[in-house]
Structure formats: C-alpha cells, structure tokens
Design a protein around this motif. Structure first.
Motif, PDB file in Angstrom:
ATOM      1  N   TRP A 236       0.822  -1.206   0.000  1.00  0.00           N
ATOM      2  CA  TRP A 236       0.000   0.000   0.000  1.00  0.00           C
ATOM      3  C   TRP A 236       0.858   1.260   0.000  1.00  0.00           C
ATOM      4  O   TRP A 236       0.576   2.219  -0.735  1.00  0.00           O
ATOM      5  CB  TRP A 236      -0.918  -0.014   1.218  1.00  0.00           C
ATOM      6  N   PHE A 237       1.931   1.266   0.796  1.00  0.00           N
ATOM      7  CA  PHE A 237       2.790   2.445   0.854  1.00  0.00           C
ATOM      8  C   PHE A 237       3.523   2.681  -0.468  1.00  0.00           C
ATOM      9  O   PHE A 237       3.801   3.828  -0.832  1.00  0.00           O
ATOM     10  CB  PHE A 237       3.793   2.323   2.003  1.00  0.00           C
ATOM     11  N   VAL A 238       3.844   1.624  -1.175  1.00  0.00           N
ATOM     12  CA  VAL A 238       4.456   1.784  -2.493  1.00  0.00           C
ATOM     13  C   VAL A 238       3.481   2.479  -3.441  1.00  0.00           C
ATOM     14  O   VAL A 238       3.863   3.400  -4.176  1.00  0.00           O
ATOM     15  CB  VAL A 238       4.891   0.415  -3.052  1.00  0.00           C
ATOM     16  N   VAL A 239       2.242   2.041  -3.416  1.00  0.00           N
ATOM     17  CA  VAL A 239       1.229   2.676  -4.267  1.00  0.00           C
ATOM     18  C   VAL A 239       1.056   4.144  -3.874  1.00  0.00           C
ATOM     19  O   VAL A 239       0.962   5.032  -4.732  1.00  0.00           O
ATOM     20  CB  VAL A 239      -0.108   1.920  -4.156  1.00  0.00           C
ATOM     21  N   VAL A 240       1.041   4.414  -2.576  1.00  0.00           N
ATOM     22  CA  VAL A 240       0.898   5.788  -2.105  1.00  0.00           C
ATOM     23  C   VAL A 240       2.080   6.642  -2.556  1.00  0.00           C
ATOM     24  O   VAL A 240       1.906   7.780  -3.010  1.00  0.00           O
ATOM     25  CB  VAL A 240       0.772   5.809  -0.565  1.00  0.00           C
ATOM     26  N   ALA A 241       3.291   6.107  -2.449  1.00  0.00           N
ATOM     27  CA  ALA A 241       4.477   6.858  -2.860  1.00  0.00           C
ATOM     28  C   ALA A 241       4.407   7.226  -4.336  1.00  0.00           C
ATOM     29  O   ALA A 241       4.771   8.341  -4.733  1.00  0.00           O
ATOM     30  CB  ALA A 241       5.738   6.039  -2.574  1.00  0.00           C
ATOM     31  N   CYS A 242       3.936   6.305  -5.159  1.00  0.00           N
ATOM     32  CA  CYS A 242       3.821   6.590  -6.588  1.00  0.00           C
ATOM     33  C   CYS A 242       2.730   7.614  -6.865  1.00  0.00           C
ATOM     34  O   CYS A 242       2.898   8.497  -7.713  1.00  0.00           O
ATOM     35  CB  CYS A 242       3.553   5.300  -7.358  1.00  0.00           C
ATOM     36  N   LYS A 243       1.616   7.519  -6.166  1.00  0.00           N
ATOM     37  CA  LYS A 243       0.544   8.490  -6.355  1.00  0.00           C
ATOM     38  C   LYS A 243       0.988   9.886  -5.930  1.00  0.00           C
ATOM     39  O   LYS A 243       0.547  10.892  -6.499  1.00  0.00           O
ATOM     40  CB  LYS A 243      -0.688   8.073  -5.551  1.00  0.00           C
ATOM     41  N   MET A 244       1.854   9.964  -4.924  1.00  0.00           N
ATOM     42  CA  MET A 244       2.330  11.246  -4.418  1.00  0.00           C
ATOM     43  C   MET A 244       3.537  11.757  -5.182  1.00  0.00           C
ATOM     44  O   MET A 244       4.141  12.763  -4.795  1.00  0.00           O
ATOM     45  CB  MET A 244       2.666  11.121  -2.927  1.00  0.00           C
ATOM     46  N   HIS A 245       3.931  11.067  -6.251  1.00  0.00           N
ATOM     47  CA  HIS A 245       5.060  11.458  -7.079  1.00  0.00           C
ATOM     48  C   HIS A 245       6.366  11.442  -6.283  1.00  0.00           C
ATOM     49  O   HIS A 245       7.258  12.263  -6.532  1.00  0.00           O
ATOM     50  CB  HIS A 245       4.831  12.842  -7.686  1.00  0.00           C
ATOM     51  N   LEU A 600      -7.793  20.408  -8.345  1.00  0.00           N
ATOM     52  CA  LEU A 600      -7.995  19.145  -7.628  1.00  0.00           C
ATOM     53  C   LEU A 600      -9.198  18.385  -8.171  1.00  0.00           C
ATOM     54  O   LEU A 600      -9.179  17.147  -8.250  1.00  0.00           O
ATOM     55  CB  LEU A 600      -8.168  19.419  -6.130  1.00  0.00           C
ATOM     56  N   LEU A 601     -10.246  19.104  -8.560  1.00  0.00           N
ATOM     57  CA  LEU A 601     -11.395  18.439  -9.182  1.00  0.00           C
ATOM     58  C   LEU A 601     -11.033  17.921 -10.571  1.00  0.00           C
ATOM     59  O   LEU A 601     -11.466  16.830 -10.974  1.00  0.00           O
ATOM     60  CB  LEU A 601     -12.572  19.402  -9.267  1.00  0.00           C
ATOM     61  N   ILE A 602     -10.247  18.688 -11.304  1.00  0.00           N
ATOM     62  CA  ILE A 602      -9.829  18.248 -12.634  1.00  0.00           C
ATOM     63  C   ILE A 602      -9.041  16.953 -12.540  1.00  0.00           C
ATOM     64  O   ILE A 602      -9.192  16.047 -13.377  1.00  0.00           O
ATOM     65  CB  ILE A 602      -9.004  19.355 -13.317  1.00  0.00           C
ATOM     66  N   ASP A 603      -8.204  16.841 -11.519  1.00  0.00           N
ATOM     67  CA  ASP A 603      -7.426  15.606 -11.330  1.00  0.00           C
ATOM     68  C   ASP A 603      -8.321  14.386 -11.264  1.00  0.00           C
ATOM     69  O   ASP A 603      -8.011  13.333 -11.835  1.00  0.00           O
ATOM     70  CB  ASP A 603      -6.594  15.701 -10.046  1.00  0.00           C
ATOM     71  N   HIS A1101      -3.647  12.952  -2.230  1.00  0.00           N
ATOM     72  CA  HIS A1101      -3.899  13.810  -3.392  1.00  0.00           C
ATOM     73  C   HIS A1101      -3.354  15.211  -3.162  1.00  0.00           C
ATOM     74  O   HIS A1101      -2.720  15.806  -4.051  1.00  0.00           O
ATOM     75  CB  HIS A1101      -5.402  13.855  -3.670  1.00  0.00           C
ATOM     76  N   PHE A1102      -3.556  15.755  -1.982  1.00  0.00           N
ATOM     77  CA  PHE A1102      -3.109  17.110  -1.684  1.00  0.00           C
ATOM     78  C   PHE A1102      -1.593  17.212  -1.725  1.00  0.00           C
ATOM     79  O   PHE A1102      -1.032  18.162  -2.278  1.00  0.00           O
ATOM     80  CB  PHE A1102      -3.639  17.545  -0.314  1.00  0.00           C
ATOM     81  N   VAL A1103      -0.910  16.226  -1.141  1.00  0.00           N
ATOM     82  CA  VAL A1103       0.561  16.237  -1.156  1.00  0.00           C
ATOM     83  C   VAL A1103       1.078  16.106  -2.579  1.00  0.00           C
ATOM     84  O   VAL A1103       2.031  16.793  -2.981  1.00  0.00           O
ATOM     85  CB  VAL A1103       1.108  15.106  -0.261  1.00  0.00           C
ATOM     86  N   ALA A1104       0.468  15.221  -3.378  1.00  0.00           N
ATOM     87  CA  ALA A1104       0.880  15.059  -4.764  1.00  0.00           C
ATOM     88  C   ALA A1104       0.680  16.353  -5.540  1.00  0.00           C
ATOM     89  O   ALA A1104       1.550  16.767  -6.319  1.00  0.00           O
ATOM     90  CB  ALA A1104       0.099  13.919  -5.415  1.00  0.00           C
ATOM     91  N   PHE A1105      -0.443  17.009  -5.330  1.00  0.00           N
ATOM     92  CA  PHE A1105      -0.716  18.258  -6.035  1.00  0.00           C
ATOM     93  C   PHE A1105       0.274  19.343  -5.618  1.00  0.00           C
ATOM     94  O   PHE A1105       0.835  20.046  -6.469  1.00  0.00           O
ATOM     95  CB  PHE A1105      -2.148  18.701  -5.732  1.00  0.00           C
ATOM     96  N   SER A1106       0.522  19.461  -4.320  1.00  0.00           N
ATOM     97  CA  SER A1106       1.428  20.497  -3.824  1.00  0.00           C
ATOM     98  C   SER A1106       2.844  20.285  -4.332  1.00  0.00           C
ATOM     99  O   SER A1106       3.523  21.228  -4.749  1.00  0.00           O
ATOM    100  CB  SER A1106       1.411  20.520  -2.293  1.00  0.00           C
TER     101      SER A1106
END
Length: 1151
Positions: A236-245, A600-603, A1101-1106
């Motif tokens: 799960w953390f691997v997936v999260v790391a990739c989603k957060m770039h 964020l909505l566009i994402d 999502h917020f961390v990835a966007f920032s």
C-alpha cells in the motif's frame, strides 16, 4: 532453524505456508466481495491457470523445500534472481518494437549477471557438499526462481504483437474478478499440496503440530501475522508513494536497499557476537573456531533469550562456508551481488517512468496481487513496463478544456465580486498561452432576468443587477494598464458581453431576457449545456471534417507515422476524446474559490475516466446564529455523509454551486436530453425543478457514471442568514432530495448492474439512511420524551404525550396558516426546544455525577456523539474550530429534524424558489460611472449615434475608443443600440433560434393548466404527508405500547458504576428503541470509517498536487489581485488585502 526442536518444525513450515498464501487469501476475499455484489464477466477458454500453477509450485518449492538448507545471505539474495525472465521479456519486447532500442542494454546485462550468479551459487555449494542431495536442492532452488519469474508475463504480453497473447491479456482484464478467484484458489491449493506432501517425505509427522507448546505456537503465529500485515502495508505504501510522485526517494531507493539492509541486519549481530567471544577466549580465537563451536552447539546456554537463538541460527547457516577462506567468501558475495545488480538493471526503467499525480493503481501495477515471500522484488517487477520512445517530435496530448458556467439572478454587488475575483484568479493561474498547456479555461455567466421594462420606451433595458455585474468586472480589472477588450453582441435570447481577461482567457456574460427565453436555473444550465457541448464542440469538429484544419492535420501526420492512415476514423476518435476532455464547472453567482480547488477536481476526472462529476467542500459564509448552525451542519454532512458515499458507493448530489462535470457524461444517453424535460406532472416539479443538481446527478448515476467528492477542494458560498430564508431553502431541498433518492432506489437493481460503483450493500445503506430520515420526526419526539422525563421527573407515557402534542398541533396549523406564520411559530418552538435540550444535557451530566456511572444509554450515547464529533473535527485540523458551533447544532436538533421536516412536507406544493424570490432593488454600490460610460470604452466599430474619439491609456498611448456626443442616462442602455457594432454569426444565431424553439421558449401563461398543476401538487402533498407521518405514528404507537406493557417485554441490563462494578440496580430498555439506537450507531460508525479512509486519500492527493505544483517555475502566484478595501474585507474575511506570496501560502490561506 537449528535452535527449534525437530518435532516443532512442521508447525514452522505450516506458518511459512500460511504467510505464502496470505496475500492470495486477501485477494480472494476482495474478488469474492465484488463477485457477490457486482456483475462480472466469465473468462473464455483461452484463459488458463497453467502459469499460476507453475508460479505457485515454484514459490512453494523455493521457500519451503530448498531455502531452509542455504545460508541467510544466499536466501536473501537468491530472491533477486526471479527477475530473469522479466529481463528476457524486455529484450524480446524491445527487439520487436519499432522505436530505437535505447534501453535494451540494461536487461541484456541483467541476464548475464543473473546467470553468472547461478554459476557462482552452484560452485559455492558444490564445494561444500558434492553429493546428490545437494545437487537436488540447488536444482530445485534454480527451477523455483525460474517458475516464479513467470509471474509477470502480463507486463510484456501486449508488447510482443502476438494476437494469442493479446487476446489472453484482454480476457484477463475483462474478467479480472473471476480470474482473481481462480488464481487465488490455485495458489492456495498448490501451496497446501506441496507443504502437505513435503512434511511426511522429509521424515516428519503432522501430528507433532498439536504438541508444540502454547508459548512457541503463539510466537510463531504472531510472526506470521506481522509478516502478512507488513507485506500488505508495504504494498500500500508503495502505491501511495507513486501516487504522491515520490517514486524515486520513497519507492525505488528504499526497495533497492531493502535486500542489502536485511543482509547487513543479520550479519552485524554475528560479527558483534564473534568479537565478544574473542574477548573471552583470547585474541587467537579465529572465525573457524567460532564456527566449530556454533556447529557443535557450544556456547549456547539453556536460558538463552530469543535474540541469542536468532544469532546462533544465522551463524549456523553461515558456518558451512569456511569464513576464513577468501575464495568461498568471494563466491558467496559474488553470487549475491550478481543477483542484486541483475534485479536492479532489470527494473532500471522505473527511474524514467512518467506518472501522473494520483495515478490509478491499475495503470501503475500490472497485477493486483502481491507476493508476500519476496515483497520488494515482486513490487518492482510488477510495475508497468513501457517501451521508451525517442522520436523527433512527440505528439502532444490535447489539454483539458474547462468551461466555467455560473448562473446569476439577483446576487448582490459583494456576491458578484466574489465570483468575478475567482474567475480572474483562474485567469492568472493558467494564462491562455502558458507553457504548461495542461488545461484551458473559458468563463461564462448566464444572467437570468437581466432586463426590465421602462416607462416610455418600446425596448427592454438591462436592470440594475446587470449594471452591477459590469461594474464589478471593471472594478476588479482597474489595476490593469488598459481596460479589458470588450464586445457587445445582440442575441436571440437578449444580449452578450464578451471580455478578454488580462491573461488572455475569455469571459462571456449572457444576459437573458425572460420574454425571449425560458428563465430559472435549470433552463440556464440547459442553455450552456447545448451551447458549449452542442454548438461549440460539435461545430469545431464539423469544420475540421470539412477541411478547415487540414494543414494542422498534415503536420500531425508527419509527426507520428502511426496517424498516417487514420482518416475519418481518427477524426471521430479525436472528437470522442475531446468530449471526454471537456469539463463544465457549475457555479453559483456568489461562489468564491481558489485555482487549486478547480485543479484538484480536474485531477479526479482526468485520472478516472468513469467519473462523470466531482464536487468540492462547500463552506457557508455569512454571520449570525443561522450561519453558525449551517457551518457545523455542512461540516458534518461533508465529513461523514459525503465521504461515506464516496468510499462505499457514489456521491448522490454534486451541488451546483461548485461541481465539475465531464462533457461526455452530460452528453450520454438519457442525461442531457432527459434533463430538458419540461415538468408536466406534480412529482416533476418537486424532483426536477426544486433540486436540479440532485436530479442531474441521479441521471448520471443511473447511466453508469461515478460522482466523487474531494475534501481538499474548498469553495465558499453565501448561506441564508435569517430563519425564514433558511426554512424556505430547506423546504425546497428536503422533498427534492427524498424524491431523487426514492427514484434511485427504485431503479437500484438496474443501476447497480450498470454502475460499477453502486453495489447492493450501498443500496441497502441508502435504504437504511432513508428509513432513518423518514422516521426522524418520531425519533426526535422520543428523544424529547426522554428529555421531559429526565428534566421534569415525570412518568414515561406522560412525557411522551408532552413530546408529541406540540408537533401535532404545529402540523395541523401548517395546513391552515400561511407560510410566514408557520415559520414564525417554528421559530418560537425552536427557542423553547433549545432550552429543553440544554436542560437535558445538564441533567444527563448531573445524573452521571450523582449516580456515579456513565453506563446508561443516554450517557453513553451523549459521550459517543461528543467523542466522535471531536475526533472527526480533529482529523480536519483547519476546520476544527467549527466544533464550537456543534453546541448550537445540538440544541437545534428538534428544529432541524422535527419542525423543519413538518414544514417541508406540508409545504411541498409550494414550488417557488424560496430565496431571492423577489426582484427588489439591487444593493447599494460604490459611486462609479454608469454602465453606458463603461461600455463605451469597448473597442467596437462605430455606431450611427456615436462619435469616435481618441483617449490615452495609462502609458500615454492613444487607444481608439467610442465616445458619445451627449452623456446618456443609465436607463438608456439598450442592446439594440449596438446592433450595428457586432452581430452574431448567422450559424450561431440559427442555433440559438432552433434551441429556443425546441427547448427554451418562454412558457405560456395557461391559467387552467396552472390551476390543475396546483391541485395535483396539493394532492401529491396530501398523499406524501399521509404516508410520511403515518410511518412516524406507527413508530410512536409501537413505543407507547411497549411502555404500557411494562417490563415484560423490556431488556434488563445490569447497571454498572464508573469502575465497571455491577450494582444491584438494572436498566430497562425496550427492544425497538435498542434496535434503532444500535442501527443509528452502526450507520455513524460506517460513516466514520469511510471518513477516515477518505481523509488518507485526500492527504495523498493534496501532497501530490502540492509537490508537483511547487516544481512549476515561472508561474505567478495564484492570488495577488487587489481591489478596494471596502470590497476586499467582509465579516467572513472571504477576501484579504494581504495576498499570499507563494503557492504554499495560498494553499494554507484561511478563507
């Protein structure tokens, strides 16, 4: 191990096998859940389980049969050799690819290194024991790794250009749930068969499992549980790391170093123990002597702790190698490094993998199942492989186009200011010509009822609200060097005012004349749906098909030869893609938002093609107790209800004040066309026109689209500030919400089959929620009954009578009195009930103190509600101060859930809007030029009644503008004066004329039909009210009957004091009340779990966007516009005079 007794080893092997099948069991449960509650396609005959059998067999042979006989270093490193076939597949895939083979060298070197590791491994162990048994173990280990490496064949099957492999891959993707069940069952059975056969073949007995001491068995299964949980968390953390770039620093580097870290962690204690023994046995104590002592069991005391035994086991596994022989050490280290480097080179392509923020897991990982035995190797090999292309010019993806569509009517000057400033922010955030080129914005405002009749004039004139809007645009723009480029167009529906914003984006204001076109919000939405998605989008591709853009098409063909022969099919695909990439942001005329909220909505829509709409977190603004109440009400609704809907199914309502819709979803069958239906029945007026946003979402859900909620996307809108306006607003919302929910539940079976996100359990959840809403008034009466009994110390039945009589009287009065009088009575009762709720809360607290116990239903429920709301607010730290308004919300529960429900049901026949209903004079505004004088500065052609002159801008340069010979009055602004300046294109004028004729003609005044609809609405009101309140009456009668019967049917629970010690007293609870209490608590717990899950992914999502936005250089800050202080500061501090200097400050800005 060597410290574990021989008779205990079958239990250890059993635990290893359980750890192996743990991921398969979890995946099986997940697939079964989806199969039970969702429809799934069956795999074809081409989908075989042969590969799954070989992978499971190889895994069991490698880990259970072979690895126990090798040293810890070899066991940790041989797992890296499972990348052999992946490297071979990469070479073959790139050999067949047309692109330049830029990355074919690393996998070739990887193959060589892995094979070299096998050779060194064979030589190393054959030097120790060159017998048949050792050769079998080595062969099983190598064959096992090769079988396991077949696991990721799907990562490369589509690259081989083989029709058979492609068909299998497509079949697996189409029937992934059933395939997942079959593969999980195969793995479980094969692993069980291998371990079941190996134990008796190795001379052990399964009966010894029962003789293992409890403490040993407990330790073994705790370790197994830790391994299963930790592997799942790692995945799960691997997936999260990739989603957060954070793919390189939080995924690749830690996983690459994991194997080396494990080896270092095991060898370091051995070295420390050897040094300690060297001090005891003298300086001449060699490693060979140390190994001899360990092998013969010398030095291990009977009272050794688990750490000593672990180090002894590690040393024992290393001691068959001569630790002083550099050649043997070289073979061991060489094979380990060859395998590790081979694995690294095989997965080096991940360093250049291009990921989007919040990338979908299925786009990142090929298989949904992970491997618990070799977690780090499998997660890397499971990452999707792509051929790296290098051509002269890459075909750039079309940017997303977002149309901002705001509907206005009688908004005040300050409310318009919020909207216009938000649009200008967005213009600066993404200029029309920007280097990022990810999204394009265009703003539209549809102004309802913008004209009025003026005495003595044959033409209709724009009203004061329209004047305010133009004034607001000019006021926001005043810091620019030149006024915006403007164009005035006469249209079949009234008029249109076009602006070019400072950074190039367009703003169009559509002034509607209700004498020419149908007015009200839903018809304004139909206007922009057909104009933007019908006229603008379709006309573009029609011209393209006719050769309007042939030159650009030819250039695209030269860029990529794959598009040479697409022809009309390519155009059709491009049109479909453009529809999917065209979004509409629905706004109200007083909505305030930041650019990050839109992005964020566009994402959500960009990353998830099945998402038809997404909404943000709506914050009510204003002052006074009614706004305070709504602040907490909105907070609880978003914190718990919307998050639960998002996680467990779909959001049922995406509010029209701030929601992003996908163009393709709106243009789908039975959505946009059905949305144009004119209300012809009484139920239509309630469902269609009273809650148009709710109905539109219902149509999307029934068509199979998903609606989502993003908690980080904040928007602010004005809320009713007085009691009357609040009640009228909720009078409109309540019945429409119930009507749309019943419509959705009525088609629940069909909707769950068509919509992947709506399952049968979610339908059941909505049924329970609807039942709770319907029985809300009776439940509040029962609560009030308990309040009366507790405060007044009266008998339960008398308290129930006191609780029921006032609502019944109010119900009767609502049928007889006018709406305003009903609201006045409700306001008085609300105050009285508020005092009762305060007294009740104090009485419950007092009883807890005097009786020295909290273990009563009322006390437990109060404590549970307080703790849950405080915890929920704590998980929303920026909104935590809203918990203060929770007290007001608590004491207003009878008003919000009893009196308001009665008022809404009885006045269901009133289909007026309820808020901003009268077109009174506009709010006062700062003294400025008249609208005519401002529009005269637009750069348009000369009119017969104007003289053209020269004005100088702030730079001293002459700018051609239009000036009047005589200063006119405001009332003289008529769009017919500008007919000669700008005319609408004939094609567009024909479109509007046809649209008005088909859908938007003003409704004729038919008194007879109007009276019939009024009678039908009254009849519908009577029927719904009867059913609604008869259900509540039955609930109250059942409770009253149980109270009359007495203790014979009640549940007797021993009363506990605060120390959980049983007292001699008992608590009596009726079964119906207990059932309802448990059901209500269960719903809250489900919502709380959904909220917690949603908060985690919102943070991701917020961390990835920032992180991605902070890397964008050269872009100005999001919000640095300045307007007058009297405009920029209000009671809610919606706007600030001090603007954020950085994007980080903007994100953290307290609205």
């Amino acid at each position: 191990t060597y410290t574990v007794l021989e008779e205990q080893k079958p239990c250890a092997l059993l635990s290893v096998s359980v750890a192996l099948i743990g991921p398969s069991v979890l995946y099986l449960i997940k697939c079964l859940w989806k199969i039970i509650f969702k429809e799934s396609k069956k795999p074809s005959r081409n989908t075989v389980m042969g590969i799954e059998f070989l992978v499971a067999f190889g895994t069991a042979i490698l880990t259970i049969v072979a690895m126990p006989f090798f040293d810890i270093v070899t066991n940790a490193m041989i797992l890296n050799s499972i990348s052999l076939l992946s490297s071979i597949f990469q070479v073959v895939a790139q050999f067949f690819a047309k692109e330049r083979k830029r990355f074919i060298v690393p996998p070739i070197i990887s193959i060589v290194l892995i094979l070299a590791g096998y050779v060194l491994f064979i030589i190393s162990y054959l030097q120790i024991r060159d017998d048949r048994e050792m050769k079998i173990r080595i062969g099983l280990a190598i064959v096992g790794t090769i079988f396991v490496s077949l696991n990721w064949w799907e990562n490369y099957s589509t690259l081989f250009r083989n029709p058979f492999l492609n068909s299998i891959s497509e079949d697996i993707a189409r029937s992934k749930n059933l395939v997942g069940i079959l593969s999980s069952v195969v793995r479980i059975l094969v692993t069980a068969a291998v371990v079941g056969a190996y134990v008796p073949l190795s001379g052990r007995d399964w009966s010894s499992v029962t003789s293992v001491p409890d403490n040993v068995r407990r330790v073994i299964w705790i370790l197994v549980g830790i391994q299963i949980v930790s592997s799942a968390l790692c995945h799960w953390f691997v997936v999260v790391a990739c989603k957060m770039h954070a793919i390189r620093r939080s995924f690749l580097l830690p996983v690459y170093l994991a194997s080396l870290g494990v080896v270092a962690a095991f060898i370091a204690p051995v070295i420390i123990f050897y040094q300690n023994l060297s001090k005891t046995n003298g300086a001449n104590y060699t490693m060979t002597e140390y190994c001899f002592d360990i092998t013969n069991g010398n030095g291990l005391s009977q009272n050794a702790v688990w750490y000593d035994k672990l180090v002894w086991d590690i040393t024992h596994s290393l001691c068959p190698n001569d630790m002083t022989n550099q050649r043997e050490i070289g073979f061991l280290v060489g094979s380990s490094l060859c395998w590790w480097l081979g694995w690294v080179l095989c997965t080096v392509y991940i360093w250049g993998l291009q990921l989007q923020r919040i990338e979908r897991t299925e786009h990142l990982l090929v298989r949904r199942m992970y491997e618990g035995a070799f977690m780090e190797q499998s997660i890397m090999l499971n990452t999707r492989f792509e051929i790296q292309k290098k051509i002269k010019c890459v075909k750039q993806a079309d940017p997303v186009t977002v149309f901002l569509c705001a509907t206005m009517w009688h908004e005040s000057y300050d409310e318009m200011m919020k909207m216009i400033i938000s649009m200008f922010r967005l213009d600066k955030y993404r200029p029309r010509n920007n280097t990022i080129n990810d999204v394009k914005f265009e703003s539209h405002i549809f102004f309802d009822d913008a004209f009025k009749d003026v005495k003595g004039s044959k033409e209709r004139h724009v009203n004061e609200y329209a004047e305010d809007l133009v004034e607001v645009v000019k006021e926001v723009y005043k810091k620019a060097r030149t006024l915006p480029w403007q164009r005035i167009i006469r249209t079949p529906y009234g008029g249109r005012l076009e602006y070019t914003l400072p950074h190039g984006n367009l703003l169009m204001v559509h002034f509607k004349d209700k004498d020419l076109i149908r007015h009200k919000k839903r018809w304004s939405q139909i206007m922009y749906l057909y104009y933007l998605l019908g006229w603008r989008l379709t006309t573009k591709y029609f011209k393209k098909f006719e050769g309007f853009e042939k030159q650009e098409e030819q250039f695209q063909k030269e860029v990529d030869e794959e598009f040479e022969n697409e022809g009309q099919n390519g155009e059709k695909e491009e049109e479909i893609e453009q529809k999917a990439n065209t979004y509409l942001l629905a706004l109200d005329g007083d909505t305030d938002f930041q650019p990050s909220a839109v992005m964020l909505l566009i994402d959500r829509l960009v990353r998830y093609p099945d998402v038809g709409a997404a909404c943000g977190r709506i914050h009510p603004t204003g002052t006074g107790p009614m706004v305070w109440y709504q602040k907490f009400e909105y907070a609880v609704g978003h914190w718990l209800q919307k998050t639960a809907e998002h996680v467990f199914g779909c959001v049922l309502c995406s509010p029209g004040c701030f929601s992003l819709f996908r163009g393709a979803a709106l243009m789908d069958d039975n959505v946009m066309k059905r949305y144009t239906i004119k209300a012809s029945e009484a139920a239509h007026y309630v469902q269609y026109d009273q809650g148009e946003d709710r109905w539109l979402c219902t149509l999307l859900l029934q068509q199979g689209w998903r609606v989502e909620y993003n908690a980080a996307s904040d928007a602010y809108t004005n809320a009713p500030q007085d009691f009357k306006e609040f009640y009228n607003q909720r009078r409109r919302w309540g019945p429409s919400t119930m009507a749309n929910t019943i419509d959705l539940l009525g088609s629940g079976s069909l909707t769950s089959k068509r919509n992947r996100s709506i399952s049968q359990p979610f339908i059941l959840y909505q049924v329970l929620s609807m039942a709770a809403s319907i029985l809300g008034p009776a439940t509040i009466c029962l609560m009030l009954s308990g309040c009366f009994a507790l405060v007044l110390k009266i008998e339960a039945n008398l308290a129930l009578a006191f609780a029921v009589v006032p609502p019944v009287i109010y119900l009767i009065l609502c049928f007889k009195l006018k709406s305003d009088t009903q609201i006045t009575i409700a306001a008085v009762l609300s105050v009285l009930y508020a005092f009762l709720m305060i007294a009740t809360a104090l009485s419950i607290i007092g009883n807890m103190v005097t009786e020295n116990t909290v273990w009563t239903p009322s006390a437990l429920f109060l404590i549970f509600m307080v703790l849950m709301n405080v915890t929920t607010a704590a998980l929303h730290p920026k909104e935590f101060p809203l918990i203060i308004y929770g007290f007001l919300y608590f004491i207003c529960i009878p008003s919000g859930y009893l009196l308001l429900t009665i008022y809404s049901m009885v006045n269901m026949n009133n289909v007026s809007w309820g808020t901003r209903e009268t077109g009174g004079p506009a709010a006062p505004k700062p003294p400025t030029q008249t609208i005519t004088q401002r529009i005269l500065q637009a750069k348009c052609c000369k009119c017969p009644c104007w003289d053209c002159g020269k004005l100088e801008d702030q730079n001293g340069q002459g700018t051609e503008t239009v000036a009047m010979t005589e200063k006119p009055e405001i009332s003289e602004l008529k769009f017919n004066l500008f007919t000669n300046c700008n005319n609408m294109l004939q094609e567009e004028e024909n479109f509007w004329t046809e649209l008005q004729k088909v859908y938007l003609e003003p409704l004729p005044e038919d008194k007879q039909k109007k009276q019939k609809i009024a009678n039908d609405l009254l009849d519908l009101r009577n029927k719904v009210t009867f059913v609604f309140f008869i259900c509540n009456a039955l609930w109250l009668v059942a409770t009253f009957t149980l109270q009359l019967i007495g203790s014979s049917v009640t549940i007797k629970i021993p009363k506990l004091n605060i120390n959980l010690t049983q007292t001699s007293e008992y608590i009596f609870i009726d079964p119906i009340g207990l059932m309802f209490l448990l059901g209500f608590t269960s719903l809250l717990l489900i919502q709380f779990l959904g909220m917690f899950y949603h908060r985690v992914y919102t943070l991701i999502h917020f961390v990835a966007f920032s992180s991605m936005e902070s890397k964008t250089s050269g872009r100005p800050s999001d919000d640095n516009m300045t307007v007058n202080r009297h405009i920029f500061v209000d009671d809610e501090h919606v706007f600030r005079t001090k603007e954020p200097n950085t994007f980080g400050e903007f994100l953290m800005m307290d609205h």
